[in-house]
Design a protein around this motif. Structure first.
Motif, PDB file in Angstrom:
ATOM      1  N   UNK A 112       6.655  -0.415  -5.470  1.00 55.50           N
ATOM      2  CA  UNK A 112       7.940  -0.599  -6.175  1.00 55.50           C
ATOM      3  C   UNK A 112       9.039  -1.026  -5.204  1.00 55.50           C
ATOM      4  N   UNK A 113       9.042  -0.401  -4.037  1.00 53.72           N
ATOM      5  CA  UNK A 113      10.079  -0.766  -3.059  1.00 53.72           C
ATOM      6  C   UNK A 113       9.861  -2.192  -2.550  1.00 53.72           C
ATOM      7  N   UNK A 114       8.588  -2.553  -2.313  1.00 56.62           N
ATOM      8  CA  UNK A 114       8.304  -3.924  -1.858  1.00 56.62           C
ATOM      9  C   UNK A 114       8.754  -4.944  -2.900  1.00 56.62           C
ATOM     10  N   UNK A 115       8.564  -4.608  -4.187  1.00 55.28           N
ATOM     11  CA  UNK A 115       8.998  -5.523  -5.244  1.00 55.28           C
ATOM     12  C   UNK A 115      10.516  -5.619  -5.286  1.00 55.28           C
ATOM     13  N   UNK A 116      11.182  -4.490  -5.046  1.00 56.36           N
ATOM     14  CA  UNK A 116      12.653  -4.472  -5.092  1.00 56.36           C
ATOM     15  C   UNK A 116      13.276  -5.359  -4.027  1.00 56.36           C
ATOM     16  N   UNK A 117      12.614  -5.449  -2.868  1.00 55.20           N
ATOM     17  CA  UNK A 117      13.203  -6.277  -1.805  1.00 55.20           C
ATOM     18  C   UNK A 117      12.725  -7.723  -1.866  1.00 55.20           C
ATOM     19  N   UNK A 118      12.011  -8.071  -2.951  1.00 53.71           N
ATOM     20  CA  UNK A 118      11.769  -9.487  -3.221  1.00 53.71           C
ATOM     21  C   UNK A 118      10.346  -9.979  -3.048  1.00 53.71           C
ATOM     22  N   UNK A 119       9.406  -9.086  -2.725  1.00 53.58           N
ATOM     23  CA  UNK A 119       8.022  -9.544  -2.559  1.00 53.58           C
ATOM     24  C   UNK A 119       7.279  -9.454  -3.896  1.00 53.58           C
ATOM     25  N   UNK A 120       6.439 -10.446  -4.133  1.00 54.05           N
ATOM     26  CA  UNK A 120       5.662 -10.503  -5.367  1.00 54.05           C
ATOM     27  C   UNK A 120       4.308  -9.807  -5.137  1.00 54.05           C
TER      28      UNK A 120
ATOM     29  N   UNK B 253       0.836  -1.207   0.000  1.00 56.00           N
ATOM     30  CA  UNK B 253       0.000   0.000   0.000  1.00 56.00           C
ATOM     31  C   UNK B 253       0.870   1.257   0.000  1.00 56.00           C
ATOM     32  N   UNK B 254       1.949   1.227   0.796  1.00 56.37           N
ATOM     33  CA  UNK B 254       2.786   2.417   0.943  1.00 56.37           C
ATOM     34  C   UNK B 254       3.704   2.634  -0.250  1.00 56.37           C
ATOM     35  N   UNK B 255       4.324   1.558  -0.730  1.00 54.58           N
ATOM     36  CA  UNK B 255       5.266   1.707  -1.837  1.00 54.58           C
ATOM     37  C   UNK B 255       5.464   0.351  -2.513  1.00 54.58           C
TER      38      UNK B 255
END
Length: 376
Positions: A243-251, A239-241
């Motif tokens: 792109x950042x969540x994807x960068x650290x490995x979450x799908x 919800x917050x970001x």
């Protein structure tokens, strides 16, 4: 050595339990009050717990419990996952129609054809068929949740919200279609659904009250466990970001699917219980108005709080009740004005604003009390 090390551990466990109990004392007090309500109210009004005003207000609270669950399911998507959808009524109405269609057209045949009994000879055919209906509701809700999550992979933001509205509207049109009038009742809907006698809300209102209350507690506990888990933290991270969540490995697609499936499941079960409560399923349950009501309850109570939307459901139900008595059919207009005022002064909802500003208000209150105490 073990006998010396155990006491500190026990003390730590007891201390943790006491701290948890202290944090939950508010919800526990509300739960105790709701359990005692039918009996206390009947005692105050001098009537039986199974008739008169006590029975009427049990009915009002049953509606609040069910709508609170529905609003909470919407909060899982909008408040925690940041997914705006205008198709949430599809889950609620899907659960309601699945339950109603099964009880009206399939369950009677099953009860006549088969008999399920325990080793002692106790007949449990009706409960077994009802359990089968619940499993069917679960299956349909999961399928609808997956359908919406597949759409969310390709489209996002406002475009996604519009597509969810289109999908929900398609389901709404299907529920009104005259082609299926034999089964769904088309515009009129299904009425007089033959619910099992042991759960009949008219005959056993008090029993149904506690079933609805227990259902609300279990759903809240389930939702609370999810949002407090690592999965719930990832919902917030998306919800917050995203792109950042994807960068650290979450799908993101995977966790959006989980959010949709859980939310659809809770909303679908709420719809099924609502169909049993009203012994009906009507196109209004799948309409955009139902989704808008969930949105209002969530904003009114406070997004991302779980408790807030449940409180918002109670406010909407009770305010709607009183405003209808005072203003008749014009009550939505009056409520709309009240809603605008509340949003202006409580921008994060009732619970959200309280959590954000209660410490500040308490400090101001303490500072005001200090000069008065010094003068004394």
């Amino acid at each position: 050595m073990a006998s010396h090390s155990n006491p500190p551990k026990r003390i730590a466990v007891v201390d943790a339990a006491l701290q948890s109990l202290k944090r939950s004392r508010g919800p526990l007090l509300v739960l105790v009050a709701l359990i005692l309500f039918p009996f206390v109210f009947a005692r105050i009004t001098g009537t039986s717990v199974n008739e008169g005003p006590a029975k009427y207000w049990q009915g009002q609270l049953i509606a609040v419990f069910i709508m609170a669950i529905f609003a909470m399911s919407y909060d899982l998507l909008l408040g925690y996952s940041g997914i705006l959808t205008f198709g949430h009524a599809a889950f609620f109405g899907g659960g309601a129609y699945t339950m109603a269609l099964f009880l009206a057209h399939v369950a009677p045949r099953l009860v006549k054809t088969y008999r399920v009994s325990l080793p002692g000879g106790l007949d449990i055919t009706e409960p077994s068929v009802f359990l089968l209906a619940i499993l069917l509701v679960v299956g349909v809700s999961l399928a609808l949740g997956l359908l919406f999550s597949i759409v969310s992979v390709r489209v996002k933001g406002v475009y996604f919200a519009i597509i969810t509205l289109a999908v929900a509207e398609a389901i709404h049109i299907l529920s009104k279609a005259t082609d299926f009038v034999k089964w769904t009742g088309a515009d009129e809907g299904l009425h007089g659904v033959p619910v099992p006698a042991w759960i009949n809300p008219t005959q056993y209102r008090l029993r149904f009250y506690f079933i609805a209350l227990a259902f609300a507690v279990v759903m809240y506990w389930l939702a609370r466990r999810i949002v407090n888990s690592p999965t719930g933290r990832i919902f917030v991270a998306l919800r917050e970001n995203e792109s950042r969540a994807r960068m650290i490995g979450y799908n993101p697609a995977l966790f959006r699917t989980i959010a949709f499936v859980v939310s659809a499941l809770i909303a679908g079960l709420a719809g099924a219980l609502f169909a049993v409560w009203t012994v009906s399923a009507t196109p209004s349950m799948t309409s955009a108005v139902t989704t808008v009501n969930a949105l209002i309850m969530t904003i009114l109570g406070g997004m991302g709080t779980l408790v807030g939307p449940m409180l918002g459901a109670a406010v909407l139900e009770f305010f709607g009740q009183f405003l209808y008595q005072w203003f008749g059919a014009r009550w939505p207009l009056v409520f709309g004005i009240i809603f605008i005022v509340l949003v202006m002064f409580l921008p994060y909802g009732i619970v959200g604003t309280w959590r954000l500003r209660s410490a500040q208000w308490k400090r101001r209150w303490a500072l005001r009390k200090q000069p008065a105490a010094a003068q004394d």
